[in-house]
Enzyme design. Structure first.
Site, mmCIF file in Angstrom:
data_model
loop_
_atom_site.group_PDB
_atom_site.id
_atom_site.type_symbol
_atom_site.label_atom_id
_atom_site.label_comp_id
_atom_site.label_asym_id
_atom_site.label_seq_id
_atom_site.Cartn_x
_atom_site.Cartn_y
_atom_site.Cartn_z
ATOM 1 N N LYS A 53 0.903 -1.342 0.141
ATOM 2 C CA LYS A 53 -0.297 -0.073 0.108
ATOM 3 C C LYS A 53 0.820 1.331 0.099
ATOM 4 O O LYS A 53 1.067 1.775 -0.813
ATOM 5 C CB LYS A 53 -0.874 -0.004 1.336
ATOM 6 C CG LYS A 53 -1.844 -1.189 1.157
ATOM 7 C CD LYS A 53 -3.265 -1.121 2.272
ATOM 8 C CE LYS A 53 -4.048 -2.350 1.977
ATOM 9 N NZ LYS A 53 -4.692 -2.733 2.650
ATOM 10 N N GLN A 97 -4.545 -1.610 9.526
ATOM 11 C CA GLN A 97 -5.047 -2.494 9.075
ATOM 12 C C GLN A 97 -5.040 -3.622 9.296
ATOM 13 O O GLN A 97 -4.526 -3.704 11.252
ATOM 14 C CB GLN A 97 -3.424 -3.195 8.619
ATOM 15 C CG GLN A 97 -2.527 -4.582 7.923
ATOM 16 C CD GLN A 97 -3.464 -4.581 6.400
ATOM 17 O OE1 GLN A 97 -3.143 -3.478 5.890
ATOM 18 N NE2 GLN A 97 -4.225 -5.342 6.361
ATOM 19 N N ASP A 120 -11.225 2.998 3.572
ATOM 20 C CA ASP A 120 -11.188 1.482 3.889
ATOM 21 C C ASP A 120 -12.553 1.578 3.550
ATOM 22 O O ASP A 120 -12.789 -0.327 3.466
ATOM 23 C CB ASP A 120 -10.306 1.042 4.980
ATOM 24 C CG ASP A 120 -9.490 0.352 4.893
ATOM 25 O OD1 ASP A 120 -8.932 -0.201 3.362
ATOM 26 O OD2 ASP A 120 -8.215 -0.018 5.438
#
Ligand code: NDP
Length: 285
Positions: A53, A97, A120
């Protein structure tokens, strides 16, 4: 029949080129898109995802900030960092994460992220907005799948779509997006009776199960579009999906490979959400 391959790397490269141009334009106007990534603990797969990422951001001209915490980190410390990032106007996206270590309540952490920076798309408010067809950050993996379907111009209106898996991050939002696009959607899970009955009538079959090579060619309708979300590591270290690619590609009309399918698209959509968030800030002035 040998299925057409939907190449996530090729599609990602095209989309990331356009995102890099948009990021450069925003930067020139004084708003450099910026993503903050929080990694807690030493899970090797998570570390790889975060590395990819961050690398994706750098290549697209998006600034990335990485904050790492040990496995035994205190939730209050991570929540404190999220509050700080929420208040920082130069940060446009915040990502924690997953999975988090046991001492964390995932829901509390995800909902601590400001809705405007939830790139997200996991915050309950964004999920609610998505389900009501309002503007929202769409979770990256199912959003990437929709881009892949768009890229091959497969008809969605009226199509029978079957999603295997009902997780909050993949299966459920995937079903919402396919429904919004006009497909008739069936969501299957571990309690589904006669899974094959459902999969064999799917024009579009999405596998998000987490079981290597679970979907075999005999479960697929000839000519169907098969999207393999799974990422599983085999004992020999190689990656494979939830679909048995060898048998599936003999039956499907189009199929995504693993690796090189949905994985790169997930990161691409994260970059897209970050650039979109920065654009919203720039528009507000
Ligand atoms: P979860 O473990 O949260 O969900 C798996 C789902 O599969 C559950 O809904 C479960 O049902 C269902 N399932 C399990 N066994 C069966 C079965 N025998 N028959 C039918 N359904 C079954 O996984 P995620 O959704 O988080 O991830 C799924 C896969 O996608 C994983 O391989 C993951 O690594 C990968 N992934 C890939 C991403 C990418 O970027 N490509 C991003 C995110 C995930 P039940 O609810 O009843 O338990």
């Amino acid at each position: 029949m040998t299925a057409r391959i939907i190449d996530g790397n090729v599609l990602s490269a095209r989309l990331r080129g356009a995102l890099a141009a948009k990021a450069a334009e925003l930067t020139a106007q004084g708003t450099r898109p910026c993503l903050a990534v929080i990694l807690v603990g030493g899970d090797p797969a998570s570390a790889v995802y975060v590395r990819n990422k961050v690398a994706g951001c750098e290549k697209a001209g998006i600034q990335s900030l990485k904050f790492e915490y040990p496995q035994d980190a205190a939730p209050a410390d991570v929540l404190g960092k999220i509050a700080e990032l929420n208040a920082d106007p130069s940060v446009h996206g915040i990502l924690v994460q997953l999975p988090l270590p046991r001492q964390f309540d995932e829901k509390t952490v995800l909902e601590a992220i400001s809705v405007e920076k939830d790139v997200d798309g996991f915050h309950a408010e964004n999920v609610g907005r998505l389900s009501q067809g309002q503007e929202a950050f769409v979770p990256c993996t199912p959003n990437g799948v929709m881009e892949m379907l768009k890229s091959i111009e497969v008809p969605l209106r009226g199509a029978e779509a079957v999603v295997i898996g009902r997780s909050n991050i993949v299966g459920k939002p995937m079903a919402m997006l396919l429904t919004a696009a006009g497909a008739t959607v069936t969501v299957c899970h571990s309690g589904t009776r006669d899974l094959n009955f459902h999969t064999r009538r799917a024009d579009i079959l999405v596998a998000a199960i987490g079981k290597p090579k679970f979907v075999t060619g005999d479960m697929i309708k000839p000519g169907a579009t098969v999207i393999d979300v799974g990422i599983n590591r085999l004992p020999d270290g190689k990656l494979c999906g939830d679909v048995d690619f060898a048998s599936a590609q003999e039956v499907a009309g189009a199929i995504t490979p693993v690796p090189g399918g949905v994985g790169p698209m997930t990161i691409t959509m994260l970059l897209a959400n970050t650039v979109e968030s920065a654009s919203r800030v720039a528009r507000k002035g």
